[in-house]
Scaffold this motif. Structure first.
Motif, short mmCIF file in Angstrom:
data_model
loop_
_atom_site.label_atom_id
_atom_site.label_comp_id
_atom_site.label_asym_id
_atom_site.label_seq_id
_atom_site.Cartn_x
_atom_site.Cartn_y
_atom_site.Cartn_z
N SER A 289 0.76 -1.43 0.07
CA SER A 289 -0.04 0.07 -0.13
C SER A 289 0.71 1.40 -0.12
O SER A 289 0.50 2.45 -0.60
CB SER A 289 -0.86 -0.15 1.11
N LEU A 292 1.76 1.87 -3.50
CA LEU A 292 0.36 2.48 -4.28
C LEU A 292 0.24 3.91 -3.89
O LEU A 292 -0.12 4.70 -4.78
CB LEU A 292 -0.59 1.59 -3.94
N TYR A 293 0.38 4.32 -2.72
CA TYR A 293 0.26 5.55 -2.14
C TYR A 293 1.36 6.49 -2.74
O TYR A 293 1.21 7.70 -3.26
CB TYR A 293 0.76 5.59 -0.60
N LYS A 298 -4.99 5.66 -6.51
CA LYS A 298 -6.19 5.70 -5.84
C LYS A 298 -7.00 4.51 -6.00
O LYS A 298 -7.45 3.70 -4.86
CB LYS A 298 -6.80 6.80 -5.78
N LEU A 301 -5.42 1.23 -4.50
CA LEU A 301 -5.45 1.26 -2.98
C LEU A 301 -6.67 1.03 -2.46
O LEU A 301 -6.77 0.42 -1.47
CB LEU A 301 -4.68 2.63 -2.82
N VAL A 321 -3.23 -0.13 5.93
CA VAL A 321 -3.69 0.09 4.38
C VAL A 321 -4.80 1.07 4.28
O VAL A 321 -4.68 2.13 3.50
CB VAL A 321 -4.08 -1.28 3.80
N ASN A 324 -3.53 4.39 4.96
CA ASN A 324 -2.69 5.21 3.67
C ASN A 324 -3.86 5.48 2.48
O ASN A 324 -3.53 6.62 2.08
CB ASN A 324 -1.93 3.98 3.08
N TYR A 325 -4.84 4.74 2.78
CA TYR A 325 -6.09 5.18 1.59
C TYR A 325 -6.33 6.56 1.89
O TYR A 325 -6.58 7.62 1.42
CB TYR A 325 -6.98 4.10 1.58
#
Length: 625
Positions: A289, A292-293, A298, A301, A321, A324-325
């Motif tokens: 994650s 992906l961040y 987006k 994630l 996770v 982070n989203y």
């Protein structure tokens, strides 16, 4: 027929005359229930019935394991249901190694559980770690006696090492874990605990480790932790060649290694492949994650967060996770809430502490950020992100001596990371230690400056010191590096570099070079007017018959590709890492200070090869650290 053969027949009718046979049957079904995850059924068999027949021998052997079997079976049922005090109570007086270990381990876990309960009830997550496990000192005394008498097996030594580590007796803990690895080399837990206590490669050299294939797994893991990624990848490749190519553990570790060296594309590719092989895996998904961040992905994630929620919403990795989203959506309060939830589930989870520190920085809560970063360091002193985060926090608070200390620690852990070196250089500059600042900036460039700012800062330092030739060399190399990238990149300082060079060549009476740089200045909004004014001056001087100087050697010739129309354009992907601009108030009536915050492995995952870009700048060779 096979199923029928597995059935344990009960004593016929209401005949209870053969209690030994009944006990055998109870032990058998209790074990089979636990093997199938039916903990409560196993507890009923063990507790309610076997306890009544505990003094009946089912085995003729007088071995310690056989004598302690009843108490062990009863206690293990309580242990599996996390009733640690009850388990310890029924194991008192047991002599076998297995029962003794469960007795001591139950006491240890009981103390840990009470500590966590007290922390959650009375304090916020930032105060975790201040509450201590009261059972540790007693356990140390008892285990120490057993250790001196050489009565501890591999598992007992492992537990003794854990107790010593919890009491911050690091040297003693390392010795005990090494001993545990010798006695029971296949127990990964001892290797992993040992790994957490090794702080550098020199320390590793002096360890007397057993010569076993498990040592290769340990070395690969510790190399990854020590940021010795090349050595780690070699070890993992050798393990794959040896026959472990399908191991999801090794695949995930390789992905983490690439994450650590900021090879984001390779790491993402491996994690995606890992998800295909093991779609219900939760381990290491917080690292996935982070990647992906960094790429601001987006949708991916969001999908990962929803998927992990369906699998297990109360796992630490799932909470990270989701955090982070929300952070990517700039909902920092929600993000911090999920990182706090992760820490309630596991107060020693390193990633959650560091990420929570970043979120508090986003919310301008510097005191909470400092506490979070400090807790991260308590969990793992090798976490350079926490040291770097502390340095940034104190930089915002305008405390350069503190910030210098923390940046130094981060640099020790990541000696070839240009971000740490640039941060150190800025600190030295604020403290007016300009020689040290020069060393840091030049070293940052030499190791591969991912942010392309080291040369600019070095040039400005030379400007302050009226070292015009050195400043010009730095600006020249900076411009060459910017334009030699695969994609043309706009840096805010490109216009500054052209402006300085135009003025430098003008003062040196090198009209052609000054004119070329002045024309480039006209392509930028902030230097357009100065560029036009300089061009007018050059034209006027030429009309008056002034000729270019031949006494001054021009260190720079503008490449033909840098025409006035070839202006750098911003490549936004470079800024999509989490080196976002974070603002912190500096007081009433004062402008805010802009400070980049390091999030995990993020700041600019852009690392072009510098081997073809470095010119011979002999003036700086003596400045290498």
């Amino acid at each position: 027929m096979a199923a029928a053969a597995m059935v344990v027949t009960a004593a016929g009718g209401g005949d209870f005359s053969d209690l030994r046979e009944i006990k055998k049957q109870l032990l058998n079904v209790a074990e089979r229930s636990r093997e199938r995850g039916l903990q409560h059924s196993g507890k009923w068999n063990a507790v309610e019935l076997i306890v009544c027949t505990r003094y009946l021998r089912t085995l003729e052997s007088e071995h310690e394991d056989a004598r302690d079997l009843d108490a062990y079976t009863l206690a293990k049922s309580y242990f599996d249901l996390k009733e640690y005090d009850r388990a310890a109570y029924f194991l008192q007086g047991c002599k076998s190694q297995k029962a003794y270990f469960l007795y001591m381990y139950s006491r240890y876990l009981s103390g840990e559980k009470k500590k966590d309960d007290e922390t959650v009830d009375s304090l916020g997550p930032l105060e975790k770690g201040q509450v201590k496990n009261e059972a540790l000192r007693e356990l140390r005394v008892e285990l120490s006696k057993k250790h001196k008498a050489q009565e501890l097996d591999g598992f007992g030594l492992y537990l003794y090492g854990v107790v010593l580590r919890k009491l911050d007796l690091v040297k003693e803990a390392i010795d005990v874990f090494v001993e545990a690895a010798h006695v029971l080399p296949l127990h990964w837990g001892a290797w992993l605990e040992l790994c957490n206590l090794i702080t550098d490669k020199e320390m590793l050299k002096f360890l007397s480790l057993p010569d076993t294939w498990m040592k290769e797994f340990f070395l690969a893991h510790i190399y990854t932790e020590l940021q010795l990624i090349e050595e780690a990848l070699q070890k993992y490749q050798s393990l794959i060649d040896a026959g472990f190519s399908k191991s999801t553990y090794i695949i995930s570790q390789i992905a983490v290694a690439y994450h650590n060296i900021r090879d984001i594309d390779k790491a993402l590719s491996i994690f995606n492949e890992l998800r295909k092989q093991d779609p219900y895996r939760i381990e290491n998904m917080d690292t996935f994650s982070n990647l992906l961040y960094v790429r601001s992905m987006k949708p991916e994630l969001s999908y990962l967060a929803h998927n992990l929620c369906e699998i297990d919403k109360y796992r630490v990795e799932t909470c990270c996770v989701i955090g982070n989203y929300y952070s990517l959506r700039s909902q920092h309060e929600k993000a911090a809430l999920y990182f706090q939830r992760a820490l309630k589930l596991n107060p020693r989870y390193l990633g959650a502490w560091t990420l929570m520190g970043h979120e508090y920085m986003e919310m301008k809560n510097t005191s909470a950020a400092i506490q979070a970063y400090r807790h991260a360091i308590e969990v793992n002193k090798r976490d350079y992100r926490a040291w770097y985060g502390l340095g940034q926090t104190y930089e915002i608070l305008k405390m350069p001596f503190y910030c210098l200390y923390y940046y130094r620690r981060a640099h020790q852990l990541r000696p070839n990371d240009s971000r740490m070196l640039v941060a150190l250089g800025e600190c030295y500059e604020k403290l007016n230690q300009l020689v040290e600042a020069k060393k840091c900036y030049w070293r940052a460039y030499a190791v591969g400056d991912v942010e392309k700012m080291a040369l600019v800062k070095l040039a400005k330092l030379h400007e302050q010191l009226n070292e015009s030739e050195q400043a010009a060399q730095c600006y020249i190399k900076y411009i060459q590096d910017i334009y030699s990238c695969g994609e043309v990149v706009e840096h805010l300082e490109v216009s500054t570099a052209f402006r300085y060079l135009a003025q430098y060549y003008f003062k040196s009476k090198l009209w052609d070079e000054a004119s070329a740089c002045a024309q480039k200045c006209c392509a930028f909004n902030d230097t357009r007017e100065e560029g036009k004014a300089l061009l007018r001056q050059i034209l006027q001087l030429r009309n008056q018959g002034e000729t270019s100087s031949t006494d001054v050697a021009a260190p720079f010739f503008l490449p033909a590709s840098l025409s006035a129309n070839n202006t750098p354009t911003r490549r936004w992907e470079l800024a999509e890492s989490t080196a976002e601009d974070k603002w912190a108030p500096t007081g009433k009536g004062k402008p805010d200070v802009k400070v980049p915050v390091l999030r995990c492995e993020s700041l600019l995952y852009f690392s072009p090869s510098h081997s073809s870009q470095r010119a011979d700048m002999s003036h700086y060779t003596g400045l290498l650290l």
